[in-house]
Design an enzyme around this catalytic site. Structure first.
Site, mmCIF file in Angstrom:
data_model
loop_
_atom_site.group_PDB
_atom_site.id
_atom_site.type_symbol
_atom_site.label_atom_id
_atom_site.label_comp_id
_atom_site.label_asym_id
_atom_site.label_seq_id
_atom_site.Cartn_x
_atom_site.Cartn_y
_atom_site.Cartn_z
ATOM 1 N N SER A 6 0.876 -1.172 0.000
ATOM 2 C CA SER A 6 0.000 0.000 0.000
ATOM 3 C C SER A 6 0.912 1.220 0.000
ATOM 4 C CB SER A 6 -0.935 -0.021 1.213
ATOM 5 O OG SER A 6 -0.201 -0.244 2.399
ATOM 6 N N GLU A 8 1.227 5.547 0.667
ATOM 7 C CA GLU A 8 0.620 6.699 1.347
ATOM 8 C C GLU A 8 0.970 8.027 0.674
ATOM 9 O OE1 GLU A 8 0.728 6.459 5.632
ATOM 10 O OE2 GLU A 8 1.281 8.583 5.772
ATOM 11 N N ALA A 42 -4.548 16.626 11.705
ATOM 12 C CA ALA A 42 -5.261 16.545 12.983
ATOM 13 C C ALA A 42 -6.103 17.799 13.189
ATOM 14 C CB ALA A 42 -4.266 16.380 14.120
ATOM 15 N N HIS A 67 -7.116 8.614 5.832
ATOM 16 C CA HIS A 67 -6.791 8.553 7.255
ATOM 17 C C HIS A 67 -7.823 9.414 7.961
ATOM 18 C CE1 HIS A 67 -2.239 7.519 6.682
ATOM 19 N NE2 HIS A 67 -2.984 7.002 5.720
ATOM 20 N N ASP A 99 -2.162 14.318 16.401
ATOM 21 C CA ASP A 99 -1.505 15.194 17.377
ATOM 22 C C ASP A 99 -2.168 16.558 17.290
ATOM 23 O OD1 ASP A 99 0.612 13.371 18.248
ATOM 24 O OD2 ASP A 99 1.289 13.530 16.170
ATOM 25 N N ALA A 113 -6.873 6.572 20.061
ATOM 26 C CA ALA A 113 -7.347 5.947 18.827
ATOM 27 C C ALA A 113 -8.311 4.787 19.094
ATOM 28 C CB ALA A 113 -6.156 5.471 17.997
ATOM 29 N N HIS A 139 5.840 4.611 20.739
ATOM 30 C CA HIS A 139 5.345 5.970 20.498
ATOM 31 C C HIS A 139 6.087 6.935 21.434
ATOM 32 C CE1 HIS A 139 2.440 9.335 20.764
ATOM 33 N NE2 HIS A 139 2.265 9.058 19.495
ATOM 34 N N GLN A 166 4.767 2.774 12.251
ATOM 35 C CA GLN A 166 5.654 3.912 12.043
ATOM 36 C C GLN A 166 6.878 3.366 11.301
ATOM 37 O OE1 GLN A 166 6.389 6.792 11.381
ATOM 38 N NE2 GLN A 166 5.792 7.764 13.310
ATOM 39 N N PHE A 206 13.202 14.689 11.545
ATOM 40 C CA PHE A 206 11.848 14.148 11.635
ATOM 41 C C PHE A 206 11.851 12.829 12.430
ATOM 42 C CE2 PHE A 206 8.230 11.872 9.463
ATOM 43 C CZ PHE A 206 7.234 12.672 9.998
ATOM 44 N N HIS A 256 4.027 -1.037 3.519
ATOM 45 C CA HIS A 256 3.286 0.219 3.318
ATOM 46 C C HIS A 256 4.330 1.313 3.087
ATOM 47 C CE1 HIS A 256 0.047 3.216 3.988
ATOM 48 N NE2 HIS A 256 0.962 3.914 4.633
HETATM 49 P P1 FAD Z 1 -2.936 6.231 20.078
HETATM 50 O O1 FAD Z 1 -3.046 4.826 19.668
HETATM 51 O O2 FAD Z 1 -4.089 6.840 20.770
HETATM 52 O O3 FAD Z 1 -1.629 6.352 20.987
HETATM 53 C C1 FAD Z 1 -1.100 7.611 21.358
HETATM 54 C C2 FAD Z 1 -0.349 7.518 22.693
HETATM 55 O O4 FAD Z 1 -1.273 7.299 23.753
HETATM 56 C C3 FAD Z 1 0.649 6.364 22.782
HETATM 57 O O5 FAD Z 1 1.728 6.817 23.544
HETATM 58 C C4 FAD Z 1 -0.114 5.261 23.498
HETATM 59 O O6 FAD Z 1 0.749 4.420 24.221
HETATM 60 C C5 FAD Z 1 -1.021 6.056 24.422
HETATM 61 N N1 FAD Z 1 -2.346 5.439 24.572
HETATM 62 C C6 FAD Z 1 -3.108 4.912 23.591
HETATM 63 N N2 FAD Z 1 -4.298 4.513 24.071
HETATM 64 C C7 FAD Z 1 -4.294 4.812 25.397
HETATM 65 C C8 FAD Z 1 -5.249 4.677 26.437
HETATM 66 N N3 FAD Z 1 -6.467 4.158 26.171
HETATM 67 N N4 FAD Z 1 -4.894 5.107 27.677
HETATM 68 C C9 FAD Z 1 -3.681 5.665 27.919
HETATM 69 N N5 FAD Z 1 -2.735 5.822 26.955
HETATM 70 C C10 FAD Z 1 -3.042 5.406 25.714
HETATM 71 N N6 FAD Z 1 -1.100 11.782 12.104
HETATM 72 C C11 FAD Z 1 -1.957 12.648 11.541
HETATM 73 O O7 FAD Z 1 -2.213 13.726 12.098
HETATM 74 N N7 FAD Z 1 -2.559 12.369 10.343
HETATM 75 C C12 FAD Z 1 -2.354 11.220 9.683
HETATM 76 O O8 FAD Z 1 -2.916 10.995 8.614
HETATM 77 C C13 FAD Z 1 -1.448 10.263 10.268
HETATM 78 N N8 FAD Z 1 -1.220 9.077 9.680
HETATM 79 C C14 FAD Z 1 -0.420 8.152 10.315
HETATM 80 C C15 FAD Z 1 -0.269 6.878 9.733
HETATM 81 C C16 FAD Z 1 0.530 5.910 10.334
HETATM 82 C C17 FAD Z 1 0.649 4.553 9.697
HETATM 83 C C18 FAD Z 1 1.213 6.219 11.554
HETATM 84 C C19 FAD Z 1 2.106 5.206 12.205
HETATM 85 C C20 FAD Z 1 1.057 7.468 12.135
HETATM 86 C C21 FAD Z 1 0.239 8.443 11.540
HETATM 87 N N9 FAD Z 1 0.025 9.695 12.112
HETATM 88 C C22 FAD Z 1 -0.831 10.600 11.508
HETATM 89 C C23 FAD Z 1 0.706 10.075 13.356
HETATM 90 C C24 FAD Z 1 -0.150 9.779 14.603
HETATM 91 O O9 FAD Z 1 -1.324 10.542 14.572
HETATM 92 C C25 FAD Z 1 0.683 10.151 15.839
HETATM 93 O O10 FAD Z 1 1.747 9.253 15.980
HETATM 94 C C26 FAD Z 1 -0.101 10.283 17.125
HETATM 95 O O11 FAD Z 1 0.763 10.868 18.102
HETATM 96 C C27 FAD Z 1 -0.604 8.979 17.716
HETATM 97 O O12 FAD Z 1 -1.658 8.476 17.023
HETATM 98 P P2 FAD Z 1 -2.189 6.979 17.337
HETATM 99 O O13 FAD Z 1 -3.379 6.754 16.519
HETATM 100 O O14 FAD Z 1 -1.080 6.018 17.248
HETATM 101 O O15 FAD Z 1 -2.598 7.208 18.875
#
Ligand code: FAD
Length: 274
Positions: A6, A8, A42, A67, A99, A113, A139, A166, A206, A256
């Site tokens: 895939s 991106e 975001a 996304h 973020d 998420a 993360h 990542q 980065f 990916h």
């Molecule tokens: P989460 O899964 O929510 O995790 C974030 C942090 O919170 C982690 O440290 C985790 O350990 C902690 N955590 C998770 N769930 C809980 C919980 N229930 N209780 C307590 N702590 C918790 N960003 C964008 O803005 N736009 C994009 O399109 C985008 N695409 C991406 C695509 C990929 C494949 C990847 C790997 C990243 C992408 N990102 C994007 C970046 C991503 O949004 C950031 O890394 C963000 O900081 C975390 O998102 P996440 O969905 O992994 O968060």
């Protein structure tokens, strides 16, 4: 053996950028990716642009996954977006926390998420195939590797079909992550995210920010090339191709590519991989 890939993109800000992206996906379509994905700013900053790129890709006969990030959003606004995606026949999405952009104080109605994945499932049932993010090198905000792994497993249990990592340059981190996730009962495909290397300085900065390690031996070698872009690209292509080979040989379910809206490096890596 054929592996799924895939690719991106990010939604361009200008008509010229969009024109270039059209040429990019026309070239990358030759690699027959399972889908193209399009990032989402975001807080909804690219909502219209992400959707319009995705619609155009779909209109061209390819599968596309927008996304969707939830930080700073309300349930109503996410519901609206999901309904738009559904009405456009989109069947896949990458569900993220995102973020908060600096200066944006409102965290919104979702914290992580896993809450977005739950919400998508409760609103739309099985309509979407949901991808979530995974972090083999953890993360940057994770309190501990154990916490991050547990958060990942929670996100998958909430209803994700598959995960994209990542990017990383250390294959062992990926294999270790997959082993640990499997031990926690995660059994969805975890697809490695691959960042082709077009240049060094920006990528190094980065990588520091997003918690992807660039090993010392790689950094030193890149630094030694100075401004010699050709040598940087040649070395980058060798490293990333070898990484992909190792990942696929070790059982990775696919790749990916973070294309950065460029076709050349992804195409060359796939050509070398055969
Ligand atoms: P989460 O899964 O929510 O995790 C974030 C942090 O919170 C982690 O440290 C985790 O350990 C902690 N955590 C998770 N769930 C809980 C919980 N229930 N209780 C307590 N702590 C918790 N960003 C964008 O803005 N736009 C994009 O399109 C985008 N695409 C991406 C695509 C990929 C494949 C990847 C790997 C990243 C992408 N990102 C994007 C970046 C991503 O949004 C950031 O890394 C963000 O900081 C975390 O998102 P996440 O969905 O992994 O968060």
């Amino acid at each position: 053996m054929k592996h799924e890939i895939s690719i991106e993109f990010f939604p361009p800000q200008t008509p010229e950028g969009m024109e270039k992206l059209r040429a990019t996906w026309a070239r990358l379509a030759e690699l027959k990716p399972t889908f193209f994905s399009v990032t989402y700013g975001a807080g909804g900053s690219t909502r219209e642009r992400t959707f319009s790129v995705v619609k155009e890709i779909v209109a061209g006969g390819f599968a596309a996954a927008p996304h969707l990030s939830c930080i700073g959003s309300t349930r109503d606004s996410i519901r609206e977006i999901l309904n738009e995606y559904k009405a456009a026949g989109i069947r896949r999405t990458v569900a993220l926390r995102g973020d908060l952009p600096s200066g944006m104080a409102e965290a919104g109605e979702f914290r992580h998420a896993n809450e977005l994945v739950e919400f998508i499932r409760s609103e739309t049932g099985d309509w979407f195939s949901i991808e979530v993010a995974a972090y083999p090198e953890w993360h940057p905000q994770a309190r501990s590797p154990q916490d991050d792994l547990a958060a990942f497993a929670r996100k998958v249990r909430a209803g994700a079909n598959s995960a994209i990592t990542q990017y990383f340059y250390n294959a062992d981190a990926y294999f270790n992550f997959v082993d640990e996730a499997t031990a926690l009962g995660v059994n969805v495909p975890i697809v490695p995210g691959i960042m082709p290397i077009a240049g060094f300085t920006k990528l190094a900065r980065f990588s520091d920010a997003c918690g992807a390690e660039m090993p010392r031996w790689m950094r030193k070698k890149f630094e030694s090339y100075g401004d010699d872009v050709d040598s940087i690209r040649a070395f980058g292509l060798d490293i990333v191709t070898e990484l992909c080979e190792r990942l696929l040989k070790g059982g990775a379910p696919g790749l990916h590519f973070y294309s950065m809206n460029q076709a050349r490096l992804t195409t060359e890596i796939c050509r070398r991989l055969g």
